[in-house]
Design a protein around this motif. Structure first.
Motif, PDB file in Angstrom:
ATOM      1  N   VAL A 207      59.599  18.142 -19.343  1.00 24.23           N
ATOM      2  CA  VAL A 207      58.973  19.240 -18.614  1.00 24.23           C
ATOM      3  C   VAL A 207      57.662  18.724 -18.034  1.00 24.23           C
ATOM      4  CG1 VAL A 207      59.987  21.136 -19.920  1.00 24.23           C
ATOM      5  CG2 VAL A 207      57.861  20.110 -20.712  1.00 24.23           C
ATOM      6  N   THR A 208      57.348  19.182 -16.828  1.00 23.76           N
ATOM      7  CA  THR A 208      56.063  18.874 -16.204  1.00 23.76           C
ATOM      8  C   THR A 208      55.295  20.174 -16.081  1.00 23.76           C
ATOM      9  OG1 THR A 208      57.005  17.016 -14.962  1.00 23.76           O
ATOM     10  CG2 THR A 208      54.915  17.924 -14.174  1.00 23.76           C
ATOM     11  N   MET A 209      54.083  20.193 -16.644  1.00 20.08           N
ATOM     12  CA  MET A 209      53.304  21.432 -16.704  1.00 20.08           C
ATOM     13  C   MET A 209      51.839  21.159 -16.376  1.00 20.08           C
ATOM     14  SD  MET A 209      54.974  23.164 -20.138  1.00 20.08           S
ATOM     15  CE  MET A 209      54.803  24.849 -19.561  1.00 20.08           C
ATOM     16  N   VAL A 210      51.126  22.237 -16.043  1.00 19.57           N
ATOM     17  CA  VAL A 210      49.685  22.174 -15.792  1.00 19.57           C
ATOM     18  C   VAL A 210      49.002  23.208 -16.684  1.00 19.57           C
ATOM     19  CG1 VAL A 210      47.832  22.361 -14.105  1.00 19.57           C
ATOM     20  CG2 VAL A 210      50.061  21.476 -13.399  1.00 19.57           C
ATOM     21  N   PRO A 211      48.222  22.794 -17.688  1.00 19.97           N
ATOM     22  CA  PRO A 211      47.509  23.768 -18.528  1.00 19.97           C
ATOM     23  C   PRO A 211      46.468  24.521 -17.702  1.00 19.97           C
ATOM     24  CG  PRO A 211      47.557  21.576 -19.541  1.00 19.97           C
ATOM     25  CD  PRO A 211      47.993  21.409 -18.124  1.00 19.97           C
ATOM     26  N   GLU A 212      46.455  25.845 -17.832  1.00 21.38           N
ATOM     27  CA  GLU A 212      45.498  26.665 -17.095  1.00 21.38           C
ATOM     28  C   GLU A 212      44.407  27.222 -18.002  1.00 21.38           C
ATOM     29  OE1 GLU A 212      45.381  27.122 -13.935  1.00 21.38           O
ATOM     30  OE2 GLU A 212      47.347  26.541 -13.167  1.00 21.38           O
ATOM     31  N   HIS A 213      44.627  27.159 -19.330  1.00 23.10           N
ATOM     32  CA  HIS A 213      43.682  27.741 -20.279  1.00 23.10           C
ATOM     33  C   HIS A 213      43.612  26.856 -21.521  1.00 23.10           C
ATOM     34  CE1 HIS A 213      44.102  31.363 -17.850  1.00 23.10           C
ATOM     35  NE2 HIS A 213      45.399  31.241 -18.002  1.00 23.10           N
ATOM     36  N   GLY A 214      42.573  27.096 -22.320  1.00 22.30           N
ATOM     37  CA  GLY A 214      42.443  26.344 -23.560  1.00 22.30           C
ATOM     38  C   GLY A 214      43.607  26.565 -24.502  1.00 22.30           C
ATOM     39  N   GLU A 215      44.120  27.804 -24.563  1.00 19.92           N
ATOM     40  CA  GLU A 215      45.245  28.099 -25.451  1.00 19.92           C
ATOM     41  C   GLU A 215      46.509  27.351 -25.025  1.00 19.92           C
ATOM     42  OE1 GLU A 215      46.182  32.004 -26.637  1.00 19.92           O
ATOM     43  OE2 GLU A 215      44.100  32.598 -26.978  1.00 19.92           O
ATOM     44  N   ASP A 216      46.615  27.038 -23.733  1.00 19.82           N
ATOM     45  CA  ASP A 216      47.770  26.259 -23.278  1.00 19.82           C
ATOM     46  C   ASP A 216      47.797  24.899 -23.956  1.00 19.82           C
ATOM     47  OD1 ASP A 216      48.430  28.338 -21.590  1.00 19.82           O
ATOM     48  OD2 ASP A 216      47.469  27.445 -19.834  1.00 19.82           O
ATOM     49  N   LEU A 217      46.633  24.283 -24.106  1.00 14.07           N
ATOM     50  CA  LEU A 217      46.562  22.971 -24.759  1.00 14.07           C
ATOM     51  C   LEU A 217      46.866  23.077 -26.250  1.00 14.07           C
ATOM     52  CD1 LEU A 217      43.452  21.704 -22.833  1.00 14.07           C
ATOM     53  CD2 LEU A 217      45.724  20.672 -22.748  1.00 14.07           C
ATOM     54  N   TRP A 218      46.529  24.232 -26.850  1.00 18.48           N
ATOM     55  CA  TRP A 218      46.893  24.444 -28.255  1.00 18.48           C
ATOM     56  C   TRP A 218      48.410  24.496 -28.404  1.00 18.48           C
ATOM     57  CZ3 TRP A 218      45.172  23.942 -32.935  1.00 18.48           C
ATOM     58  CH2 TRP A 218      45.796  24.617 -33.994  1.00 18.48           C
ATOM     59  N   ILE A 219      49.077  25.104 -27.440  1.00 18.35           N
ATOM     60  CA  ILE A 219      50.538  25.164 -27.459  1.00 18.35           C
ATOM     61  C   ILE A 219      51.124  23.761 -27.302  1.00 18.35           C
ATOM     62  CG2 ILE A 219      52.573  25.999 -26.206  1.00 18.35           C
ATOM     63  CD1 ILE A 219      50.943  28.526 -25.571  1.00 18.35           C
ATOM     64  N   VAL A 220      50.558  22.971 -26.379  1.00 18.63           N
ATOM     65  CA  VAL A 220      51.027  21.595 -26.187  1.00 18.63           C
ATOM     66  C   VAL A 220      50.825  20.785 -27.472  1.00 18.63           C
ATOM     67  CG1 VAL A 220      50.757  19.469 -24.844  1.00 18.63           C
ATOM     68  CG2 VAL A 220      50.562  21.690 -23.714  1.00 18.63           C
ATOM     69  N   TYR A 221      49.709  21.028 -28.156  1.00 16.72           N
ATOM     70  CA  TYR A 221      49.431  20.362 -29.428  1.00 16.72           C
ATOM     71  C   TYR A 221      50.546  20.608 -30.440  1.00 16.72           C
ATOM     72  CZ  TYR A 221      46.963  19.504 -33.883  1.00 16.72           C
ATOM     73  OH  TYR A 221      46.598  19.070 -35.136  1.00 16.72           O
ATOM     74  N   ASN A 222      51.111  21.809 -30.408  1.00 12.52           N
ATOM     75  CA  ASN A 222      52.221  22.131 -31.307  1.00 12.52           C
ATOM     76  C   ASN A 222      53.556  21.588 -30.815  1.00 12.52           C
ATOM     77  OD1 ASN A 222      51.445  24.113 -33.664  1.00 12.52           O
ATOM     78  ND2 ASN A 222      50.211  24.730 -31.920  1.00 12.52           N
TER      79      ASN A 222
END
Length: 212
Positions: free
Chosen positions: A43-58
């Protein structure tokens, strides 16, 4: 099982306000997807918020591959025999080793691994750390995507599809219509006018329809 926020991380998350553009919240942008249940894909994605990076971390685990732009310090020898260093921008893909490091203060995610991109500036299989941040496009490739991982991607890029409930937070002259999911609260509409009860009910109804 998803990682949990503890201590100061939880306080930072709780006071974090999601940005709103034109009254509609911005979710993590899904640029491209090639994956299927219990098969490899990316998947190719662009984080828009800090919580998005928390999801990627998981999402990221050892053995996964992460690809994004990075800056590398490169040394070269001049004609006079001296050495000069330049910082150049590259796109590298690394195979993750160990665990990622999430910084809840700066909202950055660091992924360590071995380089899998052929380039004259970085040796194959050499160690490199990629830094994911808000607004930086990345590609995540897994040898196998399970249902939980796929659901996390769906929730991040389309939270209204899995919202648990809708809520209205009101103050004088302001109403926020929100969708509450398992891991985040998303503002769907932000109205800064004094409205009567009929209009507010209509806004709530529209927000609830996103969940069905």
């Amino acid at each position: 099982m998803l990682r949990s926020l503890v201590g100061s991380e939880m306080c930072i998350r709780d006071r974090y306000q999601r940005r709103v553009r034109g009254g509609i919240s911005v979710t993590m942008k899904l640029v491209h997807s090639e994956l299927g249940k219990d098969t490899g894909g990316s998947v190719t994605m662009v984080p828009e918020h800090g919580e998005d990076l928390w999801i990627v971390y998981n999402l990221v685990r050892e053995g996964d591959r992460v690809k994004c732009t990075t800056v590398r310090k490169v040394s070269r020898e001049t004609a006079s025999g001296s050495t000069e260093s330049d910082r150049i921008k590259l796109t590298l893909e690394v195979e993750m080793v160990g665990e990622a490091d999430f910084d809840p203060v700066s909202y950055t995610l660091r992924v360590k691994g071995s380089n899998k991109t052929e380039t004259p500036h970085v040796r194959m299989n050499s160690s490199h750390t990629l830094e994911l941040c808000i607004g930086r496009k990345f590609t995540l490739t897994k040898p196998e995507w399970d249902q939980i991982d796929m659901s996390m991607v769906e929730r991040a890029s389309n939270p209204q599809a899995n919202a648990d409930m809708a809520a209205v937070v009101m103050a004088e002259g302001l109403a926020n219509i929100c969708l509450v999911t398992e891991s985040m609260t998303v503002v769907r509409h932000k109205v800064s006018l004094i409205l009567d009860c009929v209009i507010i009910r209509l806004c709530v109804s529209r927000a609830v329809n996103y969940t069905t």
